[in-house]
Design a protein around this motif. Structure first.
Motif, PDB file in Angstrom:
ATOM      1  N   UNK A  32       1.003  -1.856   0.402  1.00 52.72           N
ATOM      2  CA  UNK A  32      -0.327   0.000   0.168  1.00 52.72           C
ATOM      3  C   UNK A  32       1.059   1.380  -0.124  1.00 52.72           C
ATOM      4  N   UNK A  33       2.325   0.730  -0.023  1.00 48.43           N
ATOM      5  CA  UNK A  33       3.038   2.718  -0.183  1.00 48.43           C
ATOM      6  C   UNK A  33       3.170   2.672  -0.972  1.00 48.43           C
ATOM      7  N   UNK A  34       2.233   4.855  -1.346  1.00 45.99           N
ATOM      8  CA  UNK A  34       2.243   5.812  -2.680  1.00 45.99           C
ATOM      9  C   UNK A  34       4.023   5.560  -3.316  1.00 45.99           C
ATOM     10  N   UNK A  35       3.635   5.183  -5.072  1.00 43.89           N
ATOM     11  CA  UNK A  35       4.670   5.084  -5.838  1.00 43.89           C
ATOM     12  C   UNK A  35       5.562   6.483  -5.136  1.00 43.89           C
ATOM     13  N   UNK A  36       5.376   8.090  -5.295  1.00 42.33           N
ATOM     14  CA  UNK A  36       6.186   8.490  -4.913  1.00 42.33           C
ATOM     15  C   UNK A  36       7.331   8.048  -4.115  1.00 42.33           C
ATOM     16  N   UNK A  37       7.372   7.722  -2.616  1.00 44.44           N
ATOM     17  CA  UNK A  37       7.552   7.079  -1.711  1.00 44.44           C
ATOM     18  C   UNK A  37       8.204   6.369  -1.818  1.00 44.44           C
ATOM     19  N   UNK A  38       7.499   4.733  -2.521  1.00 40.37           N
ATOM     20  CA  UNK A  38       8.075   3.259  -2.498  1.00 40.37           C
ATOM     21  C   UNK A  38       9.309   3.651  -3.713  1.00 40.37           C
ATOM     22  N   UNK A  39       9.171   4.883  -4.804  1.00 36.32           N
ATOM     23  CA  UNK A  39      10.151   4.984  -5.808  1.00 36.32           C
ATOM     24  C   UNK A  39      11.626   5.539  -4.498  1.00 36.32           C
ATOM     25  N   UNK A  40      11.463   6.572  -3.790  1.00 38.78           N
ATOM     26  CA  UNK A  40      11.919   6.504  -2.775  1.00 38.78           C
ATOM     27  C   UNK A  40      12.989   5.381  -1.852  1.00 38.78           C
ATOM     28  N   UNK A  41      12.392   5.068  -1.419  1.00 40.60           N
ATOM     29  CA  UNK A  41      13.107   3.915  -0.362  1.00 40.60           C
ATOM     30  C   UNK A  41      13.733   3.144  -2.239  1.00 40.60           C
ATOM     31  N   UNK A  42      12.956   2.522  -2.353  1.00 43.74           N
ATOM     32  CA  UNK A  42      14.169   1.729  -3.647  1.00 43.74           C
ATOM     33  C   UNK A  42      15.174   2.943  -4.127  1.00 43.74           C
ATOM     34  N   UNK A  43      15.389   3.883  -4.222  1.00 43.40           N
ATOM     35  CA  UNK A  43      16.266   4.781  -4.827  1.00 43.40           C
ATOM     36  C   UNK A  43      17.624   4.872  -3.989  1.00 43.40           C
ATOM     37  N   UNK A  44      17.255   4.588  -2.712  1.00 47.37           N
ATOM     38  CA  UNK A  44      17.821   4.509  -1.166  1.00 47.37           C
ATOM     39  C   UNK A  44      18.726   3.102  -1.374  1.00 47.37           C
ATOM     40  N   UNK A  45      18.087   2.417  -1.146  1.00 46.12           N
ATOM     41  CA  UNK A  45      18.587   0.790  -1.674  1.00 46.12           C
ATOM     42  C   UNK A  45      19.613   0.598  -2.745  1.00 46.12           C
ATOM     43  N   UNK A  46      19.129   1.145  -4.399  1.00 40.65           N
ATOM     44  CA  UNK A  46      19.899   0.896  -5.149  1.00 40.65           C
ATOM     45  C   UNK A  46      21.722   1.849  -4.670  1.00 40.65           C
ATOM     46  N   UNK A  47      20.645   3.308  -4.117  1.00 40.60           N
ATOM     47  CA  UNK A  47      21.904   3.697  -4.043  1.00 40.60           C
ATOM     48  C   UNK A  47      23.202   3.242  -2.907  1.00 40.60           C
ATOM     49  N   UNK A  48      22.369   2.973  -2.007  1.00 41.93           N
ATOM     50  CA  UNK A  48      23.759   2.292  -0.568  1.00 41.93           C
ATOM     51  C   UNK A  48      23.582   1.547  -0.097  1.00 41.93           C
ATOM     52  N   UNK A  49      22.629   0.943  -0.783  1.00 44.65           N
ATOM     53  CA  UNK A  49      23.044  -0.836  -0.245  1.00 44.65           C
ATOM     54  C   UNK A  49      23.647  -2.042  -0.862  1.00 44.65           C
ATOM     55  N   UNK A  50      24.666  -1.459  -1.714  1.00 43.74           N
ATOM     56  CA  UNK A  50      26.020  -2.462  -2.130  1.00 43.74           C
ATOM     57  C   UNK A  50      26.381  -3.055  -1.053  1.00 43.74           C
ATOM     58  N   UNK A  51      27.193  -2.325  -0.235  1.00 43.79           N
ATOM     59  CA  UNK A  51      27.809  -2.851   0.681  1.00 43.79           C
ATOM     60  C   UNK A  51      26.698  -3.613   1.416  1.00 43.79           C
ATOM     61  N   UNK A  52      26.012  -4.187   1.819  1.00 41.84           N
ATOM     62  CA  UNK A  52      25.264  -4.543   2.640  1.00 41.84           C
ATOM     63  C   UNK A  52      24.557  -5.753   1.868  1.00 41.84           C
ATOM     64  N   UNK A  53      24.916  -6.094   0.462  1.00 41.70           N
ATOM     65  CA  UNK A  53      24.564  -6.969  -0.494  1.00 41.70           C
ATOM     66  C   UNK A  53      25.651  -8.329  -0.112  1.00 41.70           C
ATOM     67  N   UNK A  54      25.497  -9.218   0.357  1.00 46.30           N
ATOM     68  CA  UNK A  54      26.179 -10.712   0.579  1.00 46.30           C
ATOM     69  C   UNK A  54      26.313 -11.641  -0.695  1.00 46.30           C
ATOM     70  N   UNK A  55      25.865 -11.512  -1.270  1.00 51.23           N
ATOM     71  CA  UNK A  55      25.592 -12.537  -2.695  1.00 51.23           C
ATOM     72  C   UNK A  55      24.895 -14.007  -1.826  1.00 51.23           C
TER      73      UNK A  55
END
Length: 146
Positions: free
Chosen positions: A95-118
């Motif tokens: 139920x999250x709105x489009x704009x807020x969901x895109x902000x969360x998505x952008x945050x994980x794309x920008x800052x998530x690489x160091x947390x991804x453990x394969x």
């Protein structure tokens, strides 16, 4: 598409994380998956100063965040882009709105690489859950640990 077949049941832990108290079942593109009971998550890794706007404890964030943490740490066949996409569609499904969901998505794309453990961080989590519950659900993880 992402469909959550069950909501997460969470127990707070002393280290400011949460432990799933039941298996969390979900479906991605008609394939069933599970986050096992006992998996430890921090929900969404959002700095506290941003919580008034982006709270990891909001209803529409919790289940997608648990699943995202599982994919980032423990699923060796999941690539980061797919995990982030599933996170986005999970936010929208809850139920999250489009704009807020895109902000969360952008945050994980920008800052998530160091947390991804394969999937390699699974070893740190093996004592948290019953390995037999993974059999037939996450065969890649079960076979590696079993």
């Amino acid at each position: 598409t992402v469909t959550y077949m069950s909501e997460p049941c969470l127990i707070p832990t002393k280290d400011n994380h949460f432990k799933t108290c039941d298996n969390m079942v979900f479906k991605v593109n008609n394939e069933f998956h599970i986050v096992p009971r006992g998996f430890k998550t921090d929900l969404a890794s959002i700095p506290r100063m941003l919580w008034p706007v982006f709270s990891p404890g909001d209803y529409d964030v919790i289940a997608p965040a648990v699943l995202h943490d599982w994919h980032y740490c423990c699923s060796p066949l999941m690539d980061r882009a797919k995990a982030d996409s599933i996170f986005y569609y999970g936010l929208r499904w809850h139920g999250m709105g489009y704009i807020q969901a895109n902000l969360y998505y952008a945050a994980v794309r920008l800052a998530g690489s160091s947390s991804f453990k394969y999937g390699k961080d699974i070893d740190r989590h093996t004592k948290e859950f019953n390995l037999s519950e993974l059999k037939g659900v996450y065969n890649d993880v079960y076979n590696r640990l079993g």
